[in-house]
Design an enzyme around this catalytic site. Structure first.
Site, PDB file in Angstrom:
ATOM      1  N   ALA A   1     -16.350 115.621  51.564  1.00  0.00           N
ATOM      2  CA  ALA A   1     -16.190 114.852  50.332  1.00  0.00           C
ATOM      3  C   ALA A   1     -15.667 115.708  49.180  1.00  0.00           C
ATOM      4  O   ALA A   1     -14.985 115.201  48.290  1.00  0.00           O
ATOM      5  CB  ALA A   1     -17.509 114.199  49.945  1.00  0.00           C
TER       6      ALA A   1
ATOM      7  N   ASN B   1     -26.251 111.123  43.798  1.00  0.00           N
ATOM      8  CA  ASN B   1     -26.899 111.939  44.825  1.00  0.00           C
ATOM      9  C   ASN B   1     -28.265 112.469  44.407  1.00  0.00           C
ATOM     10  O   ASN B   1     -28.988 113.003  45.225  1.00  0.00           O
ATOM     11  CB  ASN B   1     -25.993 113.106  45.228  1.00  0.00           C
ATOM     12  CG  ASN B   1     -25.472 113.876  44.030  1.00  0.00           C
ATOM     13  OD1 ASN B   1     -24.765 113.308  43.189  1.00  0.00           O
ATOM     14  ND2 ASN B   1     -25.826 115.121  43.923  1.00  0.00           N
TER      15      ASN B   1
ATOM     16  N   SER C   1     -18.313 111.517  53.438  1.00  0.00           N
ATOM     17  CA  SER C   1     -18.536 112.777  54.140  1.00  0.00           C
ATOM     18  C   SER C   1     -19.359 112.564  55.407  1.00  0.00           C
ATOM     19  O   SER C   1     -20.317 111.790  55.401  1.00  0.00           O
ATOM     20  CB  SER C   1     -19.280 113.741  53.207  1.00  0.00           C
ATOM     21  OG  SER C   1     -19.571 114.947  53.884  1.00  0.00           O
TER      22      SER C   1
ATOM     23  N   THR D   1      -3.955 120.980  61.212  1.00  0.00           N
ATOM     24  CA  THR D   1      -4.336 120.408  62.504  1.00  0.00           C
ATOM     25  C   THR D   1      -5.679 119.699  62.376  1.00  0.00           C
ATOM     26  O   THR D   1      -6.613 120.224  61.780  1.00  0.00           O
ATOM     27  CB  THR D   1      -4.418 121.522  63.566  1.00  0.00           C
ATOM     28  OG1 THR D   1      -3.125 122.113  63.683  1.00  0.00           O
ATOM     29  CG2 THR D   1      -4.855 120.971  64.911  1.00  0.00           C
TER      30      THR D   1
ATOM     31  N   CYS E   1     -26.213 121.814  45.824  1.00  0.00           N
ATOM     32  CA  CYS E   1     -25.141 122.712  45.404  1.00  0.00           C
ATOM     33  C   CYS E   1     -25.512 123.436  44.125  1.00  0.00           C
ATOM     34  O   CYS E   1     -24.952 124.454  43.803  1.00  0.00           O
ATOM     35  CB  CYS E   1     -23.869 121.927  45.190  1.00  0.00           C
ATOM     36  SG  CYS E   1     -23.771 120.520  46.270  1.00  0.00           S
TER      37      CYS E   1
HETATM   38  C1  LIG Z   1     -22.640 115.939  49.292  1.00  0.00           C
HETATM   39  C2  LIG Z   1     -21.807 115.293  48.256  1.00  0.00           C
HETATM   40  C3  LIG Z   1     -20.496 115.714  48.021  1.00  0.00           C
HETATM   41  C4  LIG Z   1     -19.881 116.888  48.746  1.00  0.00           C
HETATM   42  O1  LIG Z   1     -19.677 116.571  50.098  1.00  0.00           O
HETATM   43  P1  LIG Z   1     -19.259 117.711  51.147  1.00  0.00           P
HETATM   44  O2  LIG Z   1     -18.827 116.933  52.336  1.00  0.00           O
HETATM   45  O3  LIG Z   1     -20.481 118.518  51.373  1.00  0.00           O
HETATM   46  O4  LIG Z   1     -18.145 118.483  50.542  1.00  0.00           O
HETATM   47  C5  LIG Z   1     -19.767 115.059  47.073  1.00  0.00           C
HETATM   48  N1  LIG Z   1     -20.281 114.024  46.385  1.00  0.00           N
HETATM   49  C6  LIG Z   1     -21.539 113.582  46.582  1.00  0.00           C
HETATM   50  C7  LIG Z   1     -22.040 112.417  45.807  1.00  0.00           C
HETATM   51  C8  LIG Z   1     -22.339 114.206  47.527  1.00  0.00           C
HETATM   52  O5  LIG Z   1     -23.580 113.769  47.721  1.00  0.00           O
END
Ligand SMILES: *Cc1c(COP(=O)(O)O)cnc(C)c1O
Length: 384
Positions: free
Chosen positions: A74, A154, A202, A240, A326
Site C-alpha cells: 500500500a 488504521n 495491501s 517483473t 510504522c
Molecule cells: C499498513 C498500511 C499502509 C502501508 O501498507 P504496506 O503494504 O505495509 O506498505 C498504508 N496505509 C494504511 C492505512 C495502512 O494500514
C-alpha cells in the site's frame, strides 16, 4: 517453550491464512515462469495465475481486472496514486486535498508535493474521527486535481462516508483516491459506488503475504509512472511481477470476499465482548472514535491516568500497540489522536486493539482480565 503473546495487533499486520499459503506454494519452485515470457508454457502458466489473481482482487472492490495494478504494497500504491496524478501534467503545481489522519504513506507524498510547489489542504476530523463534508466542499477549488481520503483509519478504525465524499469530488471534477488498506476485506468496498478513481490495498493487512499490494486505477485515468522500465502492468508499474505474492493476494481477496459478512459479525461480537469486559470493571476508560462508523475488529481506548507504554510493558502476554506500527518507535503522540481532539497526555494513555480471523473468545477474556488487572495496579502504584 513459553506460549507466545495473544495477538491483538491485526492492524499492523495479519498472519498468512494457510489456504493462501497453499495457493502460493507452487509458484515459488515449480511454476516459476515469468508472466512476461510470451514464448513458452512457463510464462503462460504464470500469466494465467496473475490473470486469475487480478480478477479476484478486482471482484473484491467492484473493479474490472484491467483496472488493477500490482505493486509492492500500500505504501507504493499510495505513492503511485498521489505522485502519479500530481505529476501527470508535466508537474504543473496544482491543489491536493487530504485529511489530517492519513497514514504516513499518504501524508508524506503530500508533504513532498507541497515542497515542490503544490498547495495541500489537510482536512481535520471531528471527535468521532470523521471529516466534515461541508469543509471538503469548501476546500475544493477549480485547480484541485486530487482528493485522497482513507476509507478506514488504521489507528481508530473509523470509517469515512466514501459514497458522499465521492459524490462531492466527482461533481467538482477532481479525482478521488482512497487508501483502503484497512477497509479491503473487512467492510464492503465498491469503487463504482464510491466513485473512486484510485484505491490502494495491501496483501498483509488481509491475511495475504507482505510485500504485495494493488492500486486500482479507473479505466481512462492517466498516471505518471514512478518506476520506469520494461513497461509491465500496461506501462503503469514496471518490474517483473511478484507471482507468488500476487497469487497470494488474489487468494486472500477471494477468501475475504467469501467470508466478509460472517467474519464481521463474529469479530464484531468479540470486540464488543472485549470492550464490555474492560469497561464494566474499570473506571476511566473511554473509546476513541465513533463506535457506529467503525470496523468491527478495532477497539481504541484511553485509560485515564495510565501510561500506555508502561501498561503494555506490564502485560507482555498481550501483543498490542499504542499506535501505527510504522511510527510506534517515535514515541510522539499520535497525529491521529491529536486530530480527534485528545490532549497529548490522553493520547499517551491510549491503546489500540486489533482483532482478527484467528482471535478466539478465550483470547479476548484472557486479554480483558490482564488489561483490567494491570491498569488497576498501575493506578494504585501512581497514587500519592
Ligand atoms: C499498513 C498500511 C499502509 C502501508 O501498507 P504496506 O503494504 O505495509 O506498505 C498504508 N496505509 C494504511 C492505512 C495502512 O494500514
Amino acid at each position: 517453550m513459553p506460549s507466545r503473546p495473544i495477538y491483538l495487533d491485526y492492524h499492523a499486520t495479519t498472519p498468512l491464512d494457510p489456504r493462501v499459503w497453499r495457493a502460493m506454494e507452487p509458484y515459488f519452485c515449480t511454476e516459476f515462469g515469468n508472466p512476461a515470457s510470451a514464448s513458452h508454457a512457463y510464462g503462460w502458466t504464470a500469466a494465467q495465475a496473475v490473470q486469475r489473481a487480478r480478477a479476484q482482487v478486482a471482484a473484491l472492490i467492484g473493479a474490472a481486472p484491467n483496472e488493477i495494478v500490482f505493486t509492492s504494497g500500500a505504501t507504493e500504491s499510495d505513492n503511485l496514486a498521489i505522485k502519479g496524478i500530481a505529476h501527470r501534467h508535466g508537474g504543473r503545481p496544482a491543489h491536493v486535498i487530504t485529511s489530517a489522519i492519513e497514514h504516513h504513506a499518504v501524508l508524506d507524498p503530500c508533504a513532498r508535493l507541497e515542497r515542490e510547489g503544490f498547495a495541500v489542504t489537510r482536512l481535520g476530523v471531528d471527535r468521532d474521527g470523521r471529516i466534515s463534508l461541508p469543509e471538503l466542499e469548501a476546500a475544493l477549488r477549480p485547480e484541485t486535481v486530487l482528493v485522497s481520503i482513507m476509507a478506514v483509519n488504521n489507528e481508530v478504525g473509523v470509517i469515512q462516508d466514501m459514497e458522499a465524499i465521492g459524490r462531492l469530488v466527482r461533481a467538482r471534477g477532481a479525482l478521488l483516491h482512497s487508501d483502503a488498506t484497512q477497509a479491503a476485506g473487512k467492510i464492503p468496498v465498491d469503487v463504482k459506488r464510491w466513485q473512486a478513481d484510485l484505491l490502494s490495498l495491501s496483501g498483509h493487512k488481509m491475511y495475504g503475504p507482505k510485500g504485495v499490494g494493488a492500486l486500482y486505477v479507473r479505466d481512462g485515468v492517466q498516471l505518471a509512472c514512478q518506476l520506469d522500465g520494461g513497461g509491465h502492468e500496461r506501462g503503469r508499474r514496471s518490474g517483473t511481477l511478484n507471482v507468488p505474492g500476487i497469487v497470494g493476494l488474489g487468494e486472500a481477496a477471494a477468501l475475504a470476499q467469501a467470508g466478509l459478512e460472517e467474519e464481521a459479525v463474529r469479530i464484531g461480537a468479540l470486540r464488543d465482548r472485549l470492550l464490555e469486559r474492560i469497561a464494566s470493571r474499570l473506571e476511566g476508560v473511554r473509546v476513541n472514535g465513533s463506535m457506529t462508523q467503525r470496523v468491527p475488529h478495532n477497539l481504541h481506548l484511553t485509560f485515564h491516568g495510565v501510561e500506555a507504554e508502561a501498561l503494555m510493558m506490564s502485560m507482555p502476554e498481550l501483543a498490542v500497540s499504542s499506535g501505527s506500527a510504522c511510527s510506534s518507535s517515535a514515541r510522539a503522540a499520535s497525529h491521529v489522536l491529536l486530530a480527534l481532539g485528545l490532549t497529548p497526555g490522553e493520547a499517551q494513555g491510549s491503546l489500540r486493539f486489533g482483532l482478527g480471523r484467528f482471535t478466539t473468545e478465550q483470547d479476548v477474556d484472557v486479554a480483558a482480565d490482564r488489561i483490567v488487572a494491570c491498569a488497576r495496579q498501575m493506578r494504585e502504584l501512581s497514587l500519592p
